[in-house]
Design a protein around this motif. Sequence first.
Motif, PDB file in Angstrom:
ATOM      1  N   ARG A   1      55.682 -11.762  13.298  1.00 22.71           N
ATOM      2  CA  ARG A   1      56.176 -13.118  13.590  1.00 22.71           C
ATOM      3  C   ARG A   1      55.029 -14.132  13.586  1.00 22.71           C
ATOM      4  O   ARG A   1      55.221 -15.296  13.241  1.00 22.71           O
TER       5      ARG A   1
ATOM      6  N   ARG B   1      52.302 -14.013  11.675  1.00 26.97           N
ATOM      7  CA  ARG B   1      51.777 -14.249  10.316  1.00 26.97           C
ATOM      8  C   ARG B   1      52.468 -15.443   9.693  1.00 26.97           C
ATOM      9  O   ARG B   1      53.685 -15.547   9.647  1.00 26.97           O
ATOM     10  N   GLY B   2      51.671 -16.334   9.228  1.00 25.95           N
ATOM     11  CA  GLY B   2      52.183 -17.512   8.537  1.00 25.95           C
ATOM     12  C   GLY B   2      52.735 -18.572   9.454  1.00 25.95           C
ATOM     13  O   GLY B   2      53.255 -19.577   8.984  1.00 25.95           O
ATOM     14  N   ALA B   3      52.628 -18.414  10.771  1.00 28.15           N
ATOM     15  CA  ALA B   3      53.189 -19.391  11.703  1.00 28.15           C
ATOM     16  C   ALA B   3      52.441 -20.718  11.636  1.00 28.15           C
ATOM     17  O   ALA B   3      53.016 -21.773  11.882  1.00 28.15           O
TER      18      ALA B   3
ATOM     19  N   ARG C   1      51.097 -21.982   8.837  1.00 29.27           N
ATOM     20  CA  ARG C   1      50.977 -22.384   7.434  1.00 29.27           C
ATOM     21  C   ARG C   1      51.112 -23.890   7.255  1.00 29.27           C
ATOM     22  O   ARG C   1      50.421 -24.492   6.444  1.00 29.27           O
ATOM     23  N   ASP C   2      51.972 -24.507   8.004  1.00 28.07           N
ATOM     24  CA  ASP C   2      52.224 -25.935   7.838  1.00 28.07           C
ATOM     25  C   ASP C   2      51.343 -26.800   8.740  1.00 28.07           C
ATOM     26  O   ASP C   2      51.520 -28.009   8.801  1.00 28.07           O
TER      27      ASP C   2
END
Length: 190
Positions: free
Chosen positions: A169, A171-173, A175-176
Motif C-alpha cells: 500500500r 509503494r507509489g503513495a 507518486r503525485d
Amino acid sequence: MNLRANSARMKGDPRILRSGRGSLGAADRLGRALGWFSIGLGLVQLLAPRQMTRSLGMQGQEGLVRAYGAREVASGVLSLSVDRSMGLQSRLLGDAADVAMLLAALRRDNPKRDNVMLALAMVAGVTVLDVVASQALKARHGRERAQPVPRSVTPHRGDRSGFPQGLARARGAARDFVVPPDFRSSPRPV
C-alpha cells in the motif's frame, strides 16, 4: 552533598530536595537503626564466633557463624545506603537463614536449648521489625512501575516493515507529491 547525590541518580529517580535528620521519616530511621544493629551483630559474629557457638551449644560451627556475620555486615551497610529497601530485603533473607540455623540447634541433646529458644525469640522480634520497616519504606518511597505500552506488531517477522498498512500500500503513495520550489536544489554542474 545533595548535588553529588542527585548527579549519581538514574534519569527517572526522584531528586533529593533536602537531607539531614529532619528529612528522614520514621521508616527511614527504623531502617537505619536496623542497619546499625546488623553491622554490630555481624561484627560480634565475625570477632567472637567461639563464644557465640558455645552459648548456643553449637561448638564446631564457628565458620558458619563467621559467614553469617559477614552477611549481617553486608546487609547492614546496604541498609544504610541510599537503597535502604534492598538492605532490608537482604536482612529478611538473613533472618530466614538464622531461624533455620537456630532450629537445627534446637536438639533435645543440646544443653543450651534455653539459650537457643531465647535467640529464636529475639530473631523473631527483629524479623517483625524488618518486615515493618520494609513495608513502611515501600509505602514511603515506593513508586509504581509504569505499565508497558502495548505495541501493535504483527506476529510474522516478515511483515515488520514499519508501514502500518503494509508495504504494498505504501509503494507509489507519494507518486503525485510535488516538491515545493524552496526545497529544490539547483542542479549541480558536472
